[in-house]
Design a protein around this motif. Sequence first.
Motif, PDB file in Angstrom:
ATOM      1  N   UNK A   1     -14.720   5.092  31.390  1.00  0.00           N
ATOM      2  CA  UNK A   1     -15.461   6.279  31.787  1.00  0.00           C
ATOM      3  C   UNK A   1     -15.167   6.717  33.220  1.00  0.00           C
ATOM      4  N   UNK A   2     -14.730   5.801  34.066  1.00  0.00           N
ATOM      5  CA  UNK A   2     -14.457   6.161  35.460  1.00  0.00           C
ATOM      6  C   UNK A   2     -12.974   6.456  35.694  1.00  0.00           C
ATOM      7  N   UNK A   3     -12.171   6.440  34.620  1.00  0.00           N
ATOM      8  CA  UNK A   3     -10.770   6.831  34.744  1.00  0.00           C
ATOM      9  C   UNK A   3      -9.815   5.715  35.062  1.00  0.00           C
ATOM     10  N   UNK A   4     -10.201   4.437  34.877  1.00  0.00           N
ATOM     11  CA  UNK A   4      -9.272   3.318  35.089  1.00  0.00           C
ATOM     12  C   UNK A   4      -8.470   3.102  33.815  1.00  0.00           C
ATOM     13  N   UNK A   5      -7.178   2.940  33.953  1.00  0.00           N
ATOM     14  CA  UNK A   5      -6.276   2.782  32.801  1.00  0.00           C
ATOM     15  C   UNK A   5      -6.422   1.361  32.275  1.00  0.00           C
ATOM     16  N   UNK A   6      -6.814   1.229  30.990  1.00  0.00           N
ATOM     17  CA  UNK A   6      -6.982  -0.062  30.355  1.00  0.00           C
ATOM     18  C   UNK A   6      -5.790  -0.436  29.465  1.00  0.00           C
ATOM     19  N   UNK A   7      -5.127   0.559  28.919  1.00  0.00           N
ATOM     20  CA  UNK A   7      -3.954   0.290  28.065  1.00  0.00           C
ATOM     21  C   UNK A   7      -3.115   1.568  27.989  1.00  0.00           C
ATOM     22  N   UNK A   8      -1.848   1.434  27.537  1.00  0.00           N
ATOM     23  CA  UNK A   8      -0.970   2.614  27.453  1.00  0.00           C
ATOM     24  C   UNK A   8       0.143   2.352  26.455  1.00  0.00           C
ATOM     25  N   UNK A   9       0.698   3.423  25.931  1.00  0.00           N
ATOM     26  CA  UNK A   9       1.800   3.326  24.955  1.00  0.00           C
ATOM     27  C   UNK A   9       2.748   4.503  25.155  1.00  0.00           C
ATOM     28  N   UNK A  10       4.047   4.221  24.913  1.00  0.00           N
ATOM     29  CA  UNK A  10       5.081   5.257  25.005  1.00  0.00           C
ATOM     30  C   UNK A  10       5.731   5.439  23.643  1.00  0.00           C
ATOM     31  N   UNK A  11       5.817   6.667  23.173  1.00  0.00           N
ATOM     32  CA  UNK A  11       6.563   6.974  21.957  1.00  0.00           C
ATOM     33  C   UNK A  11       8.002   7.362  22.282  1.00  0.00           C
ATOM     34  N   UNK A  12       8.254   7.785  23.525  1.00  0.00           N
ATOM     35  CA  UNK A  12       9.589   8.202  23.975  1.00  0.00           C
ATOM     36  C   UNK A  12      10.160   7.123  24.891  1.00  0.00           C
TER      37      UNK A  12
ATOM     38  N   UNK B   1       9.573   4.058  35.214  1.00  0.00           N
ATOM     39  CA  UNK B   1       9.901   2.628  35.154  1.00  0.00           C
ATOM     40  C   UNK B   1       8.764   1.752  35.642  1.00  0.00           C
ATOM     41  N   UNK B   2       8.028   2.235  36.611  1.00  0.00           N
ATOM     42  CA  UNK B   2       6.946   1.417  37.161  1.00  0.00           C
ATOM     43  C   UNK B   2       5.618   1.616  36.454  1.00  0.00           C
ATOM     44  N   UNK B   3       5.614   2.195  35.247  1.00  0.00           N
ATOM     45  CA  UNK B   3       4.363   2.513  34.558  1.00  0.00           C
ATOM     46  C   UNK B   3       3.592   1.265  34.135  1.00  0.00           C
ATOM     47  N   UNK B   4       4.275   0.122  33.970  1.00  0.00           N
ATOM     48  CA  UNK B   4       3.577  -1.092  33.554  1.00  0.00           C
ATOM     49  C   UNK B   4       2.536  -1.533  34.592  1.00  0.00           C
ATOM     50  N   UNK B   5       2.724  -1.102  35.821  1.00  0.00           N
ATOM     51  CA  UNK B   5       1.770  -1.477  36.871  1.00  0.00           C
ATOM     52  C   UNK B   5       0.561  -0.548  36.901  1.00  0.00           C
ATOM     53  N   UNK B   6       0.528   0.427  35.987  1.00  0.00           N
ATOM     54  CA  UNK B   6      -0.600   1.356  35.980  1.00  0.00           C
ATOM     55  C   UNK B   6      -1.885   0.706  35.462  1.00  0.00           C
ATOM     56  N   UNK B   7      -1.747  -0.270  34.584  1.00  0.00           N
ATOM     57  CA  UNK B   7      -2.934  -0.869  33.957  1.00  0.00           C
ATOM     58  C   UNK B   7      -3.810  -1.495  35.038  1.00  0.00           C
ATOM     59  N   UNK B   8      -5.084  -1.122  35.028  1.00  0.00           N
ATOM     60  CA  UNK B   8      -6.032  -1.593  36.036  1.00  0.00           C
ATOM     61  C   UNK B   8      -6.172  -0.644  37.209  1.00  0.00           C
ATOM     62  N   UNK B   9      -5.324   0.398  37.277  1.00  0.00           N
ATOM     63  CA  UNK B   9      -5.416   1.376  38.357  1.00  0.00           C
ATOM     64  C   UNK B   9      -6.071   2.657  37.835  1.00  0.00           C
ATOM     65  N   UNK B  10      -6.623   3.419  38.755  1.00  0.00           N
ATOM     66  CA  UNK B  10      -7.171   4.716  38.372  1.00  0.00           C
ATOM     67  C   UNK B  10      -6.036   5.681  38.006  1.00  0.00           C
ATOM     68  N   UNK B  11      -6.327   6.521  37.036  1.00  0.00           N
ATOM     69  CA  UNK B  11      -5.327   7.490  36.564  1.00  0.00           C
ATOM     70  C   UNK B  11      -4.898   8.404  37.706  1.00  0.00           C
ATOM     71  N   UNK B  12      -5.850   8.802  38.535  1.00  0.00           N
ATOM     72  CA  UNK B  12      -5.539   9.718  39.621  1.00  0.00           C
ATOM     73  C   UNK B  12      -4.575   9.141  40.637  1.00  0.00           C
TER      74      UNK B  12
END
Length: 477
Positions: free
Chosen positions: A35-46, A54-65
Amino acid sequence: MKAFKAPNSTLGNLNAEAAATLIAAAADVSLILDEVGVIRDMAFHSDDLARELEGATSWIGRRWGETVTAESRAKVDSALRDAVARATPRWRHINHAAPSGEPVPILYSVVWTGTEGQPGRVVAFGRDLRAISNLQQRLVDAQQAMERDYSRLRHAEMRYRLLFELSSEAVMIVDALSQRVTEANPAARELFGETAKRLPGRGFGELFDAESGPLVRELLSGVRASGRADEMQARLGEQDRDVLVRASLFRQESSAFFLIRLVLVAEEAETPQSRSRARLLTLVEHAPDGFVVTSPDGRVLAANAAFLDMAQLATEDRARGEPLERWLGRPGIETEVLLANLRQHGSVRLFATHLRGEYGADSEVEVSAIAVPNGGSTCYGFAIRNISHRLADTKPGRELPRSVEQLTELVGRVSLKDLVRETTDVIERLCIEAALEMTNDNRASAAEMLGLSRQSLYSKLRRYGLGELDAESGNEE
């Protein structure tokens, strides 16, 4: 947004894995946020987009903004507020910061997936916009390039328009198909005594008298057919003055036009260009090489003093009107070859032949010729150079060629037997000269080098006139 009518019966009980598969397949990139915009999981179809970020794996646990560029953070906050408030989702263009330094554009739609009384999740569906962004950038670059080209064209048109309007020479633009005037500069309007509105639209031939009008129209037709500029002298209809009409063809888009320049004959005679032409004619008249101007059928129109001297003629009147083949080349063969090449190619260079005089003199000559348009017709100019002095004498009454080119030029003039003998003499003489030079004029060593007896070498030296033979060599012979 219009939702499914009966999702419970049509979709059944979807487990988490099936829902994850659907979410990943529905977008190029999918983000699961709290609810506060923290990335919990992600998936790429492309896969290509995953490599770009390339550094998207480090997004988990960070705010989307924190993963987007500065100008996109407000859009991220707005999308999260709308999702938590259960507002109708709408698409937002958001740029992600990539390791390459170039922003990656993604089009996101954010949806709330929680249920009443339980903590929910926010799902962000993203579409890759790089292809569209590249097309947009190319379109912008193309538009800017077109603007620059248009600007250059406008400046060039303005400069040429100024030159056209300020030129002291009368200049007109005439349509090649209808032969009607489309534009005329102030000098042309002044020449014809017409206003700017009356001259355009008139037939160009109508501006001249009854005798010159058809000739001018014929001139324009000839220029259009050949594509070559041409000129002629004509007489204006109402002004009763002679002008030199110079016409050249140019194309604009799918149409063809004539650029017409008109010069009063009286003014032409006083211009620096005309004085230069007069000097050039004087130089041609007194040139050491022969110069002849003929009609298309090869009859002499004019000849300079050098040609008259080679042809053994007392005056130019005796040459004028006569066929050039009377003196140049073998009658009916070489001159016809020259004229055929001029008609086809427009010029001929270094054509080897011979010139016969009226009283039996015969000279080896080189001919260069060119075809020149002249008032709707064509005339030919021939520059004729005497090259007899280039050939060295080997025997009284005989000439020994010094090169392969000169030997091949004799084909058709002498028999093969004589040509082979001449060739042998050339090679033999050149070999003896080379041997004498290599042995520092030691004739005994030269004879040994050539495989000759000294008596044979002395005989050949006497035959070719090489060196001076002393009494001793004469006795040995």
